[in-house]
Design a protein around this motif. Structure first.
Motif, mmCIF file in Angstrom:
data_model
loop_
_atom_site.group_PDB
_atom_site.id
_atom_site.type_symbol
_atom_site.label_atom_id
_atom_site.label_comp_id
_atom_site.label_asym_id
_atom_site.label_seq_id
_atom_site.Cartn_x
_atom_site.Cartn_y
_atom_site.Cartn_z
ATOM 1 N N ARG A 41 43.221 37.487 42.719
ATOM 2 C CA ARG A 41 43.013 39.700 42.214
ATOM 3 C C ARG A 41 42.508 39.608 40.563
ATOM 4 O O ARG A 41 41.460 39.874 39.909
ATOM 5 C CB ARG A 41 43.859 40.663 42.949
ATOM 6 C CG ARG A 41 43.913 40.799 43.757
ATOM 7 C CD ARG A 41 44.792 41.434 44.813
ATOM 8 N NE ARG A 41 44.883 41.609 46.102
ATOM 9 C CZ ARG A 41 46.195 41.988 46.645
ATOM 10 N NH1 ARG A 41 47.368 42.228 46.333
ATOM 11 N NH2 ARG A 41 46.161 42.255 48.277
ATOM 12 N N ASN A 98 31.111 33.919 40.399
ATOM 13 C CA ASN A 98 31.672 35.124 41.179
ATOM 14 C C ASN A 98 32.779 34.310 42.610
ATOM 15 O O ASN A 98 31.731 33.587 43.212
ATOM 16 C CB ASN A 98 30.582 35.623 41.375
ATOM 17 C CG ASN A 98 30.366 36.708 39.958
ATOM 18 O OD1 ASN A 98 31.008 36.822 39.348
ATOM 19 N ND2 ASN A 98 29.134 36.750 40.149
ATOM 20 N N THR A 130 34.214 33.176 46.417
ATOM 21 C CA THR A 130 34.573 33.573 47.524
ATOM 22 C C THR A 130 35.476 32.667 47.856
ATOM 23 O O THR A 130 34.626 31.691 48.155
ATOM 24 C CB THR A 130 33.393 34.132 48.492
ATOM 25 O OG1 THR A 130 32.519 34.861 48.061
ATOM 26 C CG2 THR A 130 34.212 34.335 49.762
ATOM 27 N N SER A 153 26.884 33.297 41.886
ATOM 28 C CA SER A 153 28.025 33.077 43.590
ATOM 29 C C SER A 153 28.378 32.018 43.965
ATOM 30 O O SER A 153 27.409 31.362 44.371
ATOM 31 C CB SER A 153 27.986 34.387 45.030
ATOM 32 O OG SER A 153 27.258 35.150 44.017
ATOM 33 N N GLN A 169 37.432 36.986 45.498
ATOM 34 C CA GLN A 169 36.945 37.191 46.825
ATOM 35 C C GLN A 169 38.145 36.375 47.560
ATOM 36 O O GLN A 169 37.386 35.795 47.752
ATOM 37 C CB GLN A 169 35.846 37.603 47.478
ATOM 38 C CG GLN A 169 34.829 38.901 45.943
ATOM 39 C CD GLN A 169 35.882 40.332 45.484
ATOM 40 O OE1 GLN A 169 35.767 41.096 46.487
ATOM 41 N NE2 GLN A 169 35.731 40.637 44.797
ATOM 42 N N GLU A 216 37.947 35.925 52.178
ATOM 43 C CA GLU A 216 36.843 36.076 53.195
ATOM 44 C C GLU A 216 37.576 35.628 53.924
ATOM 45 O O GLU A 216 38.163 34.126 53.848
ATOM 46 C CB GLU A 216 35.642 35.096 53.054
ATOM 47 C CG GLU A 216 34.837 35.586 54.253
ATOM 48 C CD GLU A 216 35.021 37.421 55.323
ATOM 49 O OE1 GLU A 216 35.308 37.119 56.028
ATOM 50 O OE2 GLU A 216 34.010 37.841 54.321
#
Length: 301
Positions: free
Chosen positions: A184, A165, A167, A143, A189, A191
Motif C-alpha cells: 500500500r 504501476n 498489480t 502498468s 494494487q 488482485e
C-alpha cells in the motif's frame, strides 16, 4: 593433445573462464551446444559499457576474441556424459566424441521452469519476464504485473514499483499484514482473482486473463521462474547441490571448486545472477583452476 581444462558451456561464464586460462597459456577446450539461457531476450541490459547489446552479438564478439588465443579449441557439440578418471575427467558428446582433461568446468547454466499457464512460454523474454534489473527500465512507466505463487513474491512486490504501476496477482498466496502495508505504501494494487492465462499479439503489451473473465492490459508480466540444472552432468558427477529460493544450485567454494575433485562450476548454475555476475563467476573459476594446475605442476615427481 589433451587440454588442461574442458569447459562445458560457451556462454558468459564459460568464455570468461576460458579467456583467463588462455591468457595463462593453458590449453583449453570449450564444448558448447549453442543454447544460452538468455537466447529468448532480444537485448541484454545493465552490462557495463555494452548496455542494450544483443546477447547473440555479445557472445559472438567474445568467442571471436577468445579464439584469437592459440591454446583454445572450440567444439560445437552437446556434452551428454561426464565421468571421473584417475587423473582428471572425461566428457562424451552426443555425436560420440570423447574428451579428457585434468580439470572440468561446468558452465552449463540452468533451465527456467515457468508457471503452468497458457501463453507464458510463447511470450518468454518479450512481455513475460523474470528480472526487473534486466528488463524493468524498458517496460517501465506504465502498468506492469507481478505474478504471485512463490513464497517470496509478496515481499518483492514493492520493489517493482520503481518500474511502473504494479498489480500483484496473488494466485492464492497468503499476504502478511506487513507485506500488505508495504504494498500500500508503494502503491501496489493486489488482485486476488486467479490468473488463468495471458493473451495478446503485440510485442509491447499483453492481456492477463482472470478466472472471472476479466482481462487486464499490462506492459509486461513478471513471473517467478523456478530453476533446474540445464544438463544432467552435475548430477552424473555427484556434485553437491544447495537449495536456493528458486530451485537448486551447484555447491562451490570461493574458487568455484565443487564437492567433486577436479570439477568446477560457475555461472547461473551456482548463483542467482545475470550476465555480469556470470562473467565474474567465470573469471573466478578460471583463476581457481589455474592455481590448482600450478600447484599440481609444482609437486615433486
Amino acid at each position: 593433445m589433451n587440454p588442461d581444462v574442458l569447459i562445458v558451456g560457451g556462454s558468459y561464464a564459460g568464455i570468461a573462464a576460458a579467456l583467463i586460462l588462455a591468457r595463462a597459456r593453458r590449453p583449453v577446450t570449450v564444448i558448447d551446444a549453442g543454447s544460452p539461457r538468455n537466447r529468448f531476450a532480444s537485448h541484454s541490459h545493465g552490462v557495463l559499457g555494452l548496455d542494450g547489446i544483443s546477447g547473440a552479438e555479445l557472445l559472438k564478439n567474445a568467442r571471436q576474441q577468445l579464439l584469437d588465443y592459440p591454446t583454445v579449441r572450440w567444439l560445437n557439440a552437446e556434452a551428454v556424459q561426464a565421468t571421473l578418471r584417475t587423473e582428471g575427467v572425461e566428457v562424451r558428446t552426443a555425436d560420440g566424441q570423447v574428451l579428457t582433461a585434468r580439470k572440468l568446468l561446468l558452465a552449463t547454466g540452468i533451465a527456467d521452469q515457468l508457471p503452468d499457464l497458457p501463453g507464458l512460454a510463447e511470450r518468454w523474454g518479450s512481455t513475460v519476464l523474470h528480472c526487473p534489473y534486466c528488463h524493468g527500465y524498458e517496460v517501465g512507466g506504465g502498468s506492469i504485473g507481478l505474478l504471485g505463487g512463490h513464497p517470496m513474491s509478496a515481499g518483492k512486490a514493492p520493489l517493482f514499483a520503481d518500474w511502473g504501476n504494479v498489480t500483484f496477482f496473488s494466485q492464492g498466496l497468503p499476504i502478511s499484514e506487513e507485506e500488505l502495508a508495504a504494498m500500500r505504501q508503494r502503491g501496489v494494487q493486489v488482485e486476488p482473482t486467479p490468473v488463468v492465462g495471458v493473451h495478446g499479439e503485440q510485442p509491447t503489451w499483453l492481456e492477463v486473463e482472470l478466472a472471472d473473465g476479466r482481462r487486464v492490459a499490462q506492459r509486461a508480466l513478471f513471473v517467478p521462474a523456478m530453476q533446474q540444472m540445464a544438463t544432467p552432468l552435475v548430477q552424473q558427477l555427484g556434485c553437491a547441490l544447495v537449495e536456493s529460493p528458486l530451485g537448486v544450485l551447484a555447491e562451490v567454494d570461493m574458487m568455484k571448486q565443487t564437492s567433486v575433485p577436479n570439477v568446477y562450476a560457475a555461472g547461473d548454475a551456482t548463483t542467482v545472477g545475470n550476465i555480469t555476475l556470470a562473467m565474474a563467476e567465470g573469471v573466478r573459476a578460471g583463476i581457481g583452476m589455474h592455481h590448482a594446475l600450478v600447484a599440481e605442476d609444482s609437486l615433486p615427481r
